[in-house]
Design a protein around this motif. Sequence first.
Motif, mmCIF file in Angstrom:
data_model
loop_
_atom_site.group_PDB
_atom_site.id
_atom_site.type_symbol
_atom_site.label_atom_id
_atom_site.label_comp_id
_atom_site.label_asym_id
_atom_site.label_seq_id
_atom_site.Cartn_x
_atom_site.Cartn_y
_atom_site.Cartn_z
ATOM 1 N N CYS A 189 4.198 5.010 -23.428
ATOM 2 C CA CYS A 189 4.068 4.186 -24.428
ATOM 3 C C CYS A 189 3.103 4.628 -25.546
ATOM 4 O O CYS A 189 3.428 4.573 -26.789
ATOM 5 N N MET A 190 1.971 5.331 -25.068
ATOM 6 C CA MET A 190 1.105 5.674 -26.077
ATOM 7 C C MET A 190 1.854 7.096 -26.793
ATOM 8 O O MET A 190 1.572 7.303 -28.027
ATOM 9 N N ALA A 191 2.525 7.727 -26.011
ATOM 10 C CA ALA A 191 3.330 8.839 -26.671
ATOM 11 C C ALA A 191 4.448 8.310 -27.845
ATOM 12 O O ALA A 191 4.368 8.911 -28.775
ATOM 13 N N GLU A 192 4.788 7.090 -27.283
ATOM 14 C CA GLU A 192 5.939 6.541 -28.364
ATOM 15 C C GLU A 192 5.031 5.870 -29.659
ATOM 16 O O GLU A 192 5.622 6.034 -30.956
ATOM 17 N N LEU A 193 3.826 5.528 -29.328
ATOM 18 C CA LEU A 193 3.174 4.978 -30.357
ATOM 19 C C LEU A 193 2.406 6.058 -31.290
ATOM 20 O O LEU A 193 1.842 5.856 -32.287
ATOM 21 N N LEU A 223 -4.771 -1.334 -31.101
ATOM 22 C CA LEU A 223 -3.838 -0.702 -30.513
ATOM 23 C C LEU A 223 -3.148 -1.556 -29.016
ATOM 24 O O LEU A 223 -1.928 -1.510 -28.969
ATOM 25 N N ALA A 224 -4.139 -2.393 -28.695
ATOM 26 C CA ALA A 224 -3.396 -3.128 -27.517
ATOM 27 C C ALA A 224 -2.288 -4.153 -28.172
ATOM 28 O O ALA A 224 -1.488 -4.522 -27.499
ATOM 29 N N GLN A 225 -2.609 -4.445 -29.554
ATOM 30 C CA GLN A 225 -1.684 -5.284 -29.978
ATOM 31 C C GLN A 225 -0.489 -4.792 -30.260
ATOM 32 O O GLN A 225 0.485 -5.595 -29.799
ATOM 33 N N GLU A 226 -0.345 -3.609 -30.656
ATOM 34 C CA GLU A 226 0.728 -2.726 -30.826
ATOM 35 C C GLU A 226 1.548 -2.520 -29.701
ATOM 36 O O GLU A 226 2.580 -2.824 -29.426
ATOM 37 N N LEU A 227 0.606 -2.241 -28.603
ATOM 38 C CA LEU A 227 1.318 -2.173 -27.283
ATOM 39 C C LEU A 227 1.835 -3.202 -26.895
ATOM 40 O O LEU A 227 2.952 -3.229 -26.138
ATOM 41 N N SER A 240 -8.181 10.327 -26.150
ATOM 42 C CA SER A 240 -9.652 10.628 -26.300
ATOM 43 C C SER A 240 -10.254 10.905 -25.122
ATOM 44 O O SER A 240 -10.738 9.771 -24.439
ATOM 45 N N ARG A 241 -10.561 12.080 -24.807
ATOM 46 C CA ARG A 241 -11.088 12.205 -23.482
ATOM 47 C C ARG A 241 -12.568 12.119 -23.370
ATOM 48 O O ARG A 241 -13.344 12.657 -24.331
ATOM 49 N N ASN A 276 -11.781 -0.592 -34.948
ATOM 50 C CA ASN A 276 -10.546 -1.076 -35.924
ATOM 51 C C ASN A 276 -9.558 -0.279 -35.821
ATOM 52 O O ASN A 276 -8.326 -0.433 -36.456
ATOM 53 N N GLN A 277 -9.526 1.201 -35.230
ATOM 54 C CA GLN A 277 -8.642 1.994 -35.171
ATOM 55 C C GLN A 277 -7.795 2.090 -33.997
ATOM 56 O O GLN A 277 -8.333 1.455 -33.058
ATOM 57 N N PHE A 278 -6.576 2.935 -33.821
ATOM 58 C CA PHE A 278 -6.041 3.021 -32.801
ATOM 59 C C PHE A 278 -6.720 4.057 -31.838
ATOM 60 O O PHE A 278 -6.880 5.219 -32.003
#
Length: 503
Positions: free
Chosen positions: A273-277, A245-249, A282-283, A210-212
């Motif tokens: 795009c992840m940096a902008e978000l 997160l996919a939804q926001e992307l 998470s490695r 449920n989180q990014f």
Amino acid sequence: MSNIIQRPTAISLNNLKSSITFLFTTMLVVYLLYSFRIIFNKNESVNVDIASKQSLDTTSTNDVNLDANSSSTNDQPSCPIDEFDELPGADTEVKHIVFGIAGSAELWDDRKEYIKQWWKPGETRGVVWLDTNVTTSNKEGLPEIRVSEDTSDFAYTNPEGNRAALRISRVVSETFRLGKKDVRWFVMGDDDTVFVVDNVVRVLSKYDHNQFYYIGGISESHLQNIHFSYSMAFGGGGFAISYPLAQELEKMQDKCIQRYPGLYASDDRIQACMAELGVPLSRELGFHQYDIYGSLLGLLGSHPVAPLVTLHHLDVIDPIFPEMNRVDSIRNLLDSARYDSASLIQQSICYDQRRFWSISVSWGYAVQITRGIISPRELERPARTFLNWYKGADLTAYTFNTRNPVRKPCQKPYVFYMSTTRYDRNTNEVIGIYKPHNESHPKCYWKTTSPETIDSVVVVKRPDKDRWRKSPRRDCCRVVQARRRGSLKIWVKNCDEGEYSGL
């Protein structure tokens, strides 16, 4: 004149005595007032504590009554709650994951053979995105195939790259727009990425869907990570993006990638795009890009204590099993995963004290026997059986410690590769037969038994599907008496209390 000098001195001494007396009197009064205040407050706190205790005692009595009522209706003993099961994603299953696979029609006939090895028709969900249509058969057991949307209106200015990077970078958004139901994760990869599906589920189960979350791995090459980013999940190694997160992307990706026309690939566009978000990587150590050339023996023989999730660049590296082609090698490796996918490639280290051997077991893959005693600290480092993606790079150009595969002529390891695996239902044991690799060894003058006297290694272990719900730890192993001369039998298991890899 002397009388005038002595008069002020007398007056000063009198004033000093008065001042000291006043000071002591004042301090005494303040001390008494402060002491009385502490005593009064203490009495109040005692009254509050007594009242609180009475309230707690009442609550405890009610709890006891509730427990008594519960036990009267349920005679089953209470069990401690598994903390792992309390995590929001602990119940994640393969049905909650949608794979997005990027491919090309030109390479499809070859690459689809890799997908066939790990895809589970009727269980896994996903789409292969190609640049043009191809002809397939439903009997092949492949994912749904779709053609990517046109990206000709997007700018691409990198002189060394390929415009296909734009199309591939949008696989996440295009897969999201399909509107599939009950999705928690989108997992991306290339058509030459091999997923160990059960371990994909195990890794994602640790996270709250449920989180990014943006989950994946970096390159094995330090120079690759500098050139692209240590904050980027390398796409060939696969990466996962949580549903929200996919939804926001999807909402912002097309505008985002148009701000980076000079980037080289698809995965660096995703990371931009992840940096902008504002979402970091998470490695996870089990996602493998494999930006290397040569043999994977060193890396797979000393895998990190983490589930094996992906393999990549299978057309570039040598076949995993030297006497098989690349596709058959993957099939042979995943054959062990059918019985214990959680333990696939996991290393265990033990010693044959009688014959003075060091033994490293990479379960489901290979057993290496070396003359002499080599410490676990050294054996857990990958032997350099491979070359860097930048072939001119030195030995420090990796993102992990490595070791020389052969320190002395007598210590070139004898390698036994997994040949067959079977499961014994009666004993709940997985039995693997490992056969020697036919290669030359330098002449050795040590007065020790040579591992060349062994013609097969039998590795026995019990399945351990819940091993990643516990703290990570290597399995222990020990040499046991074999029934047949020329055979070495090894028992691999969870370490007992007080047990460790050592003499």
